[in-house]
Design an enzyme around this catalytic site. Structure first.
Site, PDB file in Angstrom:
ATOM      1  N   CYS A  82       0.838  -1.195   0.000  1.00  0.00           N
ATOM      2  CA  CYS A  82       0.000   0.000   0.000  1.00  0.00           C
ATOM      3  C   CYS A  82       0.881   1.256   0.000  1.00  0.00           C
ATOM      4  CB  CYS A  82      -0.924   0.007   1.213  1.00  0.00           C
ATOM      5  SG  CYS A  82      -2.040   1.427   1.264  1.00  0.00           S
ATOM      6  N   CYS A  86       0.556   5.142   6.698  1.00  0.00           N
ATOM      7  CA  CYS A  86      -0.037   4.985   8.035  1.00  0.00           C
ATOM      8  C   CYS A  86       0.999   4.393   8.994  1.00  0.00           C
ATOM      9  CB  CYS A  86      -1.261   4.092   7.971  1.00  0.00           C
ATOM     10  SG  CYS A  86      -2.523   4.642   6.789  1.00  0.00           S
ATOM     11  N   CYS A  89       0.575   0.676  10.249  1.00  0.00           N
ATOM     12  CA  CYS A  89       0.191  -0.391   9.316  1.00  0.00           C
ATOM     13  C   CYS A  89       1.378  -1.190   8.780  1.00  0.00           C
ATOM     14  CB  CYS A  89      -0.597   0.201   8.157  1.00  0.00           C
ATOM     15  SG  CYS A  89      -1.241  -1.072   7.049  1.00  0.00           S
ATOM     16  N   CYS A 126     -16.125  -9.777   5.494  1.00  0.00           N
ATOM     17  CA  CYS A 126     -15.448  -8.523   5.184  1.00  0.00           C
ATOM     18  C   CYS A 126     -14.194  -8.809   4.372  1.00  0.00           C
ATOM     19  CB  CYS A 126     -15.076  -7.785   6.468  1.00  0.00           C
ATOM     20  SG  CYS A 126     -16.477  -7.510   7.573  1.00  0.00           S
ATOM     21  N   CYS A 158     -18.939  -6.770   3.253  1.00  0.00           N
ATOM     22  CA  CYS A 158     -18.292  -5.497   3.579  1.00  0.00           C
ATOM     23  C   CYS A 158     -16.943  -5.448   2.872  1.00  0.00           C
ATOM     24  CB  CYS A 158     -18.102  -5.359   5.088  1.00  0.00           C
ATOM     25  SG  CYS A 158     -17.338  -3.799   5.607  1.00  0.00           S
ATOM     26  N   CYS A 218     -19.337   1.702   7.611  1.00  0.00           N
ATOM     27  CA  CYS A 218     -18.577   1.084   8.703  1.00  0.00           C
ATOM     28  C   CYS A 218     -17.380   1.980   8.961  1.00  0.00           C
ATOM     29  CB  CYS A 218     -18.142  -0.320   8.308  1.00  0.00           C
ATOM     30  SG  CYS A 218     -17.134  -1.161   9.558  1.00  0.00           S
ATOM     31  N   ARG A 290     -18.321  -2.669  17.028  1.00  0.00           N
ATOM     32  CA  ARG A 290     -17.535  -3.868  16.752  1.00  0.00           C
ATOM     33  C   ARG A 290     -16.242  -3.878  17.565  1.00  0.00           C
ATOM     34  NH1 ARG A 290     -19.829  -6.460  12.587  1.00  0.00           N
ATOM     35  NH2 ARG A 290     -21.213  -5.223  11.254  1.00  0.00           N
TER      36      ARG A 290
END
Length: 348
Positions: A82, A86, A89, A126, A158, A218, A290
């Site tokens: 990616c 972040c 991450c 998901c 999702c 979400c 969640r």
């Protein structure tokens, strides 16, 4: 046996050390508000724990009688590589972790995993793609095919895959997507300490596109990333002032991964997660809260407190994208011991 009667009348104000007052008339378990102030949210988050749990329990019982918990399974369809930076991450190309980029899984493989998740008791499947934004083309067409297949299995579908365009949101809706996950991660004030490749407004615009397409939202965040209590309250305030509230609000605790800038962050006190869940339940009564990443560091007792105070979903399976999650059998036992309803398969 009813432990707490929502009709019990109690003082509707609580006195704080600074002699300010918080009026609880609006959080007795029925009103839906979108005008929460930061001061109100922080006062709730800062309540003495027993008072916070009591208030959250009233709201939770009102909206979730019988303690039904949804089981959601999460699969990384495209792992690593990616372009976002972040700080938390392990899938970012900016972070030198042990996660190796893996090409996207094929449609048949994903649907086989979805079928297995359903057989194990999951209600929601998901799927995650480690992308900054969705790109049109073959990969997106495969995503649409996966969504249609998951829905045909009778599961909620999702997707989390970064930023999207209006056209892409419409195509996802047409394919039957139940929900799109796009977390805010933290407060607007703390955000620049976590990520620089995407703005907070970018995230809010993505949520708007999802909502306009008729897909449920979400959206939640992560605690334990060096933020203050005020930052946590600010994150919750942003979520609770969205109209409508996100249908799903994942509350995550940082899982420190070697090779990320946050590898040396200490684990949170489990009661901090309990406070976040309880406050989220009070200010977003209808949302599904969640209990997400970081459950392994909470322990059984803290997880049960989270479920008691407002969480009504857990991610079910041994892995969350690239980080570990409690084993399936441990979750079965946890929920069974707590007497919580979940749709477990009887097959081992």
């Amino acid at each position: 046996m009813t432990l707490i009667n929502p009709n019990i009348q109690a003082s509707n104000k609580f006195t704080f050390k600074d002699e300010s007052y918080l009026d609880f008339n609006s959080i007795k378990g029925g009103d839906i508000r979108h005008d929460w102030s930061l001061k109100e949210v922080k006062q709730i988050l800062d309540l003495p724990l027993m008072d916070l749990l009591w208030r959250a329990q009233i709201v939770h019982r009102s909206y979730n009688p019988g303690y039904k918990v949804q089981l959601a399974s999460l699969l990384s369809v495209k792992t690593g590589g990616c372009s976002e930076d972040c700080s938390y991450c392990p899938q970012s190309v900016h972070n030198e972790t042990s996660v190796e980029p893996i090409p996207a899984l094929q449609v048949k493989s994903v649907l086989n995993r979805a079928r297995a998740a359903k057989d194990a008791g999951a209600d929601r499947f998901c799927m995650g793609w480690a992308w900054r934004e969705i790109k049109d083309g073959k990969a997106f067409d495969s995503m649409l095919e996966m969504i249609r297949g998951v829905r045909e299995l009778g599961l909620e579908a999702c997707v989390t895959a970064g930023m999207i365009t209006d056209s892409q949101a419409s195509r996802l809706a047409e394919a039957g997507l139940t929900a799109y996950n796009h977390n805010l991660d933290t407060s607007p004030e703390h955000y620049s300490n976590i990520i620089s490749t995407r703005t907070y407004q970018d995230r809010l615009e993505t949520l708007k596109r999802v909502r306009m397409a008729g897909i449920t939202v979400c959206c939640g965040g992560i605690i334990g990333m060096g933020e203050s209590v005020s930052d946590r309250a600010s994150l919750l305030k942003v979520l609770a002032t969205l109209d409508p509230h996100p249908e799903s609000v994942p509350i995550n605790a940082l899982v420190s991964v070697e090779g990320t800038p946050m590898e040396d962050m200490s684990s949170i006190d489990p009661l901090e997660m309990v406070r976040m869940v309880a406050t989220a339940r009070i200010i977003m009564p209808k949302s599904r809260i969640r209990l997400s990443a970081g459950r392994q560091q909470l322990g059984r007792e803290a997880q049960i407190l989270c479920l008691q105070s407002g969480a009504d979903s857990i991610f079910y399976g041994d892995t969350l994208l690239t980080t570990s999650n409690p084993e399936v059998e441990a979750d079965r036992k946890l929920l069974a011991d707590a007497g919580i309803n979940a749709n477990f398969s009887l097959e081992k």
